[in-house]
Design an enzyme around this catalytic site. Structure first.
Site, short mmCIF file in Angstrom:
data_model
loop_
_atom_site.label_atom_id
_atom_site.label_comp_id
_atom_site.label_asym_id
_atom_site.label_seq_id
_atom_site.Cartn_x
_atom_site.Cartn_y
_atom_site.Cartn_z
N SER A 161 0.89 -1.05 0.16
CA SER A 161 0.12 -0.08 -0.11
C SER A 161 0.82 1.28 0.00
CB SER A 161 -1.00 0.07 1.40
OG SER A 161 -1.32 1.25 1.73
N TYR A 174 -1.96 -0.54 10.20
CA TYR A 174 -1.90 -0.85 8.61
C TYR A 174 -0.74 -0.52 7.89
CZ TYR A 174 -3.91 -1.07 4.04
OH TYR A 174 -4.22 -1.48 2.86
P1 NAD Z 1 -11.48 -6.11 0.41
O1 NAD Z 1 -11.95 -5.84 1.90
O2 NAD Z 1 -12.37 -6.03 -0.63
O3 NAD Z 1 -10.99 -7.61 0.42
C1 NAD Z 1 -10.18 -8.27 1.25
C2 NAD Z 1 -10.51 -9.65 1.31
O4 NAD Z 1 -9.89 -10.20 2.40
C3 NAD Z 1 -11.89 -10.15 1.44
O5 NAD Z 1 -12.13 -11.04 0.47
C4 NAD Z 1 -12.08 -10.89 2.95
O6 NAD Z 1 -12.76 -11.70 2.87
C5 NAD Z 1 -10.69 -11.35 2.75
N1 NAD Z 1 -10.17 -11.56 4.20
C6 NAD Z 1 -9.98 -10.75 5.48
N2 NAD Z 1 -9.56 -11.29 6.49
C7 NAD Z 1 -9.33 -12.62 6.22
C8 NAD Z 1 -8.84 -13.74 6.75
N3 NAD Z 1 -8.48 -13.69 8.09
N4 NAD Z 1 -8.60 -14.83 6.06
C9 NAD Z 1 -8.84 -14.92 4.67
N5 NAD Z 1 -9.48 -13.93 4.08
C10 NAD Z 1 -9.66 -12.69 4.84
O7 NAD Z 1 -10.09 -5.31 -0.02
P2 NAD Z 1 -9.56 -4.73 -1.21
O8 NAD Z 1 -9.75 -3.31 -1.06
O9 NAD Z 1 -9.98 -5.42 -2.26
O10 NAD Z 1 -7.85 -4.86 -0.71
C11 NAD Z 1 -7.36 -5.93 -1.09
C12 NAD Z 1 -5.96 -5.68 -0.90
O11 NAD Z 1 -5.09 -4.47 -1.26
C13 NAD Z 1 -5.57 -5.80 0.94
O12 NAD Z 1 -4.37 -6.23 1.47
C14 NAD Z 1 -5.48 -3.88 1.11
O13 NAD Z 1 -4.86 -3.73 2.27
C15 NAD Z 1 -4.74 -3.95 -0.22
N6 NAD Z 1 -4.85 -2.36 -0.62
C16 NAD Z 1 -6.10 -1.70 -1.04
C17 NAD Z 1 -6.09 -0.51 -1.22
C18 NAD Z 1 -7.48 0.28 -1.80
O14 NAD Z 1 -7.35 1.44 -1.83
N7 NAD Z 1 -8.75 -0.43 -1.64
C19 NAD Z 1 -5.00 0.29 -1.61
C20 NAD Z 1 -3.82 -0.26 -1.11
C21 NAD Z 1 -3.86 -1.59 -0.77
#
Ligand code: NAD
Length: 278
Positions: A161, A174
């Site tokens: 991130s 985070y």
């Molecule tokens: P999201 O919340 O849509 O999806 C997260 C997924 O992780 C979900 O499917 C959930 O079921 C799964 N999950 C959560 N806890 C879990 C566990 N203990 N065991 C198994 N699965 C689990 O998230 P997203 O926005 O698609 O983000 C995906 C990745 O990208 C994450 O690592 C997030 O930190 C990172 N990220 C997101 C952004 C953003 O702008 N959304 C930016 C930078 C990084």
């Protein structure tokens, strides 16, 4: 539209958090490239919806319920995947996210705002977010690593991130976890370089998704001050769309593009990381 390259065809991708907003897009693209995709999620039904959309487009996928913080449940998932798909070529560590218990209300200590100060953060809230984003990746690398080492051109892609490169205000757990992801990506890359396993990370910029929308959009559906600050600090002046991660994903996943690339974290961020603000 990204061309279908063919090199990934028939290989197996395991994606933790594969039903999430960003990683479900990755799952669909890898299936379109001909990979067999295993989606690991806490909730199997959500994963099954992504599987259904892949299968209806002619792809191959399976959904498994597992908790990335429980090694035994990852081991059970691995066994199911090996039975159905026979191996693992690519691991994407996408399970991650934030939680209000690990977020401070003020951006800086001098601000007078209602809610948790830094001193109010409880250890459990902090640790839960840190573990989900770091330990969940560490455990999945352990559990799938040995299978990956048997593959012809294996690769791990971690999801970092912007907050892992320079910490963002309000989200210390985070940010610390994502910084650890970058460091661990380098560590693993070095550790497995001669064994042929490449390890890289993608650092997405800002994408409005389920986990961050409360910070970015208010009840009226308008951008919060935080969103306005993000956009001001993003030279391209917009949020990203999930499909904009796919080029970096395929570059790192496919050794035809990146066979000499390991230990990197690639920002996909509209220039956020490059901009000093001046
Ligand atoms: P999201 O919340 O849509 O999806 C997260 C997924 O992780 C979900 O499917 C959930 O079921 C799964 N999950 C959560 N806890 C879990 C566990 N203990 N065991 C198994 N699965 C689990 O998230 P997203 O926005 O698609 O983000 C995906 C990745 O990208 C994450 O690592 C997030 O930190 C990172 N990220 C997101 C952004 C953003 O702008 N959304 C930016 C930078 C990084």
């Amino acid at each position: 539209m990204i061309p279908v390259h063919g090199n990934l065809r028939g290989r197996v991708a395991v994606i933790t958090g594969g039903s999430g907003v960003l990683c479900s897009e990755m799952a669909r693209e890898l299936a379109r490239q001909g990979m067999k995709v295993a989606i690991i999620n806490l909730n199997k039904d959500k994963g099954q919806k992504v599987v259904d959309s892949i299968v209806s487009s002619g792809g191959e996928a399976m959904a498994i319920s597992a908790n990335v913080l429980e090694k035994q449940s990852l081991i059970a998932a691995r066994e199911e995947i090996l039975t159905q798909f026979g191996g693992v070529d690519l691991l994407i560590n996408g399970a991650g996210g934030n939680h209000p218990d690990a977020i401070t209300a003020p951006e800086e200590s001098v601000q007078e705002v209602e809610g948790k100060s830094f001193f109010d953060l409880e250890e459990r809230g902090f640790t839960n977010v840190f573990s989900l984003n770091f330990t969940g990746t560490f455990l999945a690398c352990q559990v799938f690593g040995q299978e990956l080492l048997k593959a012809q051109a294996p690769s791990i892609i971690n999801i970092s991130s912007m907050s892992g490169l320079t910490p963002l205000t309000k989200i210390p757990a985070y940010s610390a976890a994502k910084a650890s992801i970058n460091n661990f990506t380098e560590w693993l890359a070095v550790h497995f370089a001669q064994a042929g396993l490449r390890v890289n990370a993608i650092a997405p910029g800002f994408f409005i998704t389920t986990q961050n929308k409360d910070l970015l959009v208010d009840e009226k559906g308008e951008y919060t001050n935080r969103s306005k600050k993000i956009l001001a600090a993003t030279p391209m002046k917009k949020f990203g769309e999930p499909e904009q991660l796919l080029g970096a994903l395929l570059f790192l996943a496919d050794e035809a593009y990146s066979s000499f690339v390991t230990g990197t974290t690639i920002p996909v961020d509209g220039g956020f990381n490059a901009y000093s603000g001046v």
